[in-house]
Design a protein around this motif. Sequence first.
Motif, mmCIF file in Angstrom:
data_model
loop_
_atom_site.group_PDB
_atom_site.id
_atom_site.type_symbol
_atom_site.label_atom_id
_atom_site.label_comp_id
_atom_site.label_asym_id
_atom_site.label_seq_id
_atom_site.Cartn_x
_atom_site.Cartn_y
_atom_site.Cartn_z
ATOM 1 N N ILE A 180 0.812 -1.225 0.000
ATOM 2 C CA ILE A 180 0.000 0.000 0.000
ATOM 3 C C ILE A 180 0.845 1.275 0.000
ATOM 4 O O ILE A 180 0.445 2.283 -0.542
ATOM 5 C CB ILE A 180 -1.026 0.013 1.169
ATOM 6 N N LYS A 181 2.008 1.241 0.615
ATOM 7 C CA LYS A 181 2.871 2.426 0.535
ATOM 8 C C LYS A 181 4.301 2.054 0.928
ATOM 9 O O LYS A 181 4.541 0.978 1.498
ATOM 10 C CB LYS A 181 2.350 3.540 1.449
ATOM 11 N N LYS A 182 5.210 3.004 0.609
ATOM 12 C CA LYS A 182 6.605 2.816 1.021
ATOM 13 C C LYS A 182 7.026 4.089 1.740
ATOM 14 O O LYS A 182 6.794 5.187 1.225
ATOM 15 C CB LYS A 182 7.497 2.585 -0.194
ATOM 16 N N GLU A 183 7.603 3.962 2.898
ATOM 17 C CA GLU A 183 7.993 5.122 3.699
ATOM 18 C C GLU A 183 9.211 4.771 4.520
ATOM 19 O O GLU A 183 9.242 3.702 5.155
ATOM 20 C CB GLU A 183 6.846 5.461 4.672
ATOM 21 N N THR A 193 8.324 -1.041 3.616
ATOM 22 C CA THR A 193 7.212 -1.298 2.690
ATOM 23 C C THR A 193 6.021 -1.726 3.555
ATOM 24 O O THR A 193 6.162 -2.617 4.405
ATOM 25 C CB THR A 193 7.583 -2.435 1.708
ATOM 26 N N TYR A 194 4.874 -1.063 3.348
ATOM 27 C CA TYR A 194 3.669 -1.384 4.119
ATOM 28 C C TYR A 194 2.773 -2.278 3.282
ATOM 29 O O TYR A 194 2.456 -1.951 2.138
ATOM 30 C CB TYR A 194 2.914 -0.102 4.503
ATOM 31 N N GLU A 199 -1.951 -4.171 8.723
ATOM 32 C CA GLU A 199 -0.970 -3.477 7.902
ATOM 33 C C GLU A 199 0.397 -3.880 8.458
ATOM 34 O O GLU A 199 0.718 -3.556 9.605
ATOM 35 C CB GLU A 199 -1.194 -1.973 8.069
ATOM 36 N N GLU A 224 3.249 -5.391 -6.611
ATOM 37 C CA GLU A 224 2.122 -4.861 -5.826
ATOM 38 C C GLU A 224 1.475 -6.007 -5.038
ATOM 39 O O GLU A 224 1.256 -5.914 -3.836
ATOM 40 C CB GLU A 224 1.108 -4.224 -6.780
#
Length: 373
Positions: free
Chosen positions: A267-270, A274-275, A282, A292
Amino acid sequence: MGSVVVKQLTKNFSGTDVLKNIELDIQEGEFFALLGPSGCGKTTTMRCIAGFETPTSGEIKIGEKIVNKISPHQRNCGMVFQSYALFPHMNVFDNIAYSLNIKRLRDSNMFKKIGVYIRMLNSKIVKYPKDIEEKVNSIIEYVELQDHAKKLTGELSGGQQQRVALARALVMEPQVLLMDEPLSNLDQKLRHTMRNTIRRIQQELKITTIFVTHDQEEAMSMADRVAVMSGGEILQIGTPTDLYSNPKTPFIADFVGTSNILPGKVIKKEKNLTYVRVGDYEIQSSMDTELEDVQLVIRPENLIVKDKNESTRDNYFEGTVEVATYLGSTVRYDIKVGEHNLLVDTVFESGDKIFAKGSEIKVIVDPERVLLL
Ligand SMILES: Nc1ncnc2c1ncn2[C@@H]1O[C@H](COP(=O)(O)OP(=O)(O)OP(=O)(O)O)[C@@H](O)[C@H]1O
């Protein structure tokens, strides 16, 4: 001793490709395992190397020689099979001496050939040439069968018969030792002992060895490197620790050791994390991915179980203990998490709490230990 290099090896049986571009580069003195489920092409690969099967295409090199056009006996490969393949009417000594005698026959002039023939025909009263006798006796001692040399092979245990088969291969001083599921007919205890015997002999003689098995524990505990095969292909080659900690695919993660494998969506990378969405959770992984849709792969020993009410940072699943198995130094939990089950192995020390069946718990996940494949 010889290295073994296989390039773009294919084999087609009746229109089916059972080997697809097999590439191997086995070092001199290496203990190399071909590991994979039944029918994946391990034995066919080995038979191509030994010369009992003709490749559809590709090149096989043993030592410095391309051996594609060389007959099996000139390739100088020793073979050990699951079924031992010993001569039941001969005693241990004669079984081991047989191939040396045949070789002598091949190598000798006509006059000597007749002599060897007569010796072989009269195997009961056979008197071997001194050098053969010495060689066979020393290998018999080496595999610790000196008390059984005069016994028929049917009078031996499975482990002893397999040691005869091993001695028979070794006495020929092969460039390469090929072993096809050699331990499969033995009971569990004997299998462990024979693993050690084979490994000891291989290390002492530094003989290049290719070992075929479907048993991952066997491959991982014995080999310097392992090639994991499936459907006629090599999926990954690595040391046992490489394969265990960095499997390239979920199949390998599952086949080599035990893994929890959960489907997820990135769902996102921060901040180097990686989430991934897994059901209601999550989960963070420190592994980057271009994909994905991913499979989260987590080894049971890399998860931690805590009471549901204990405060923790993010990165956990909530679940219910379905089975808690006390194994002495560890406890294995089978935990229901939504529609999935997670296996968790925890180290147990006296005084530790064991969460009983039905306990509501948190399963803590270390982002460093989550593979995204
Ligand atoms: N002589 C043959 N003729 C036709 N098909 C064959 C022949 N030998 C093997 N095969 C097929 O080739 C495939 C690979 O067989 P192989 O014996 O190499 O597999 P394996 O990984 O060693 O399996 P196992 O562990 O069961 O021995 C299988 O599908 C098998 O049925």
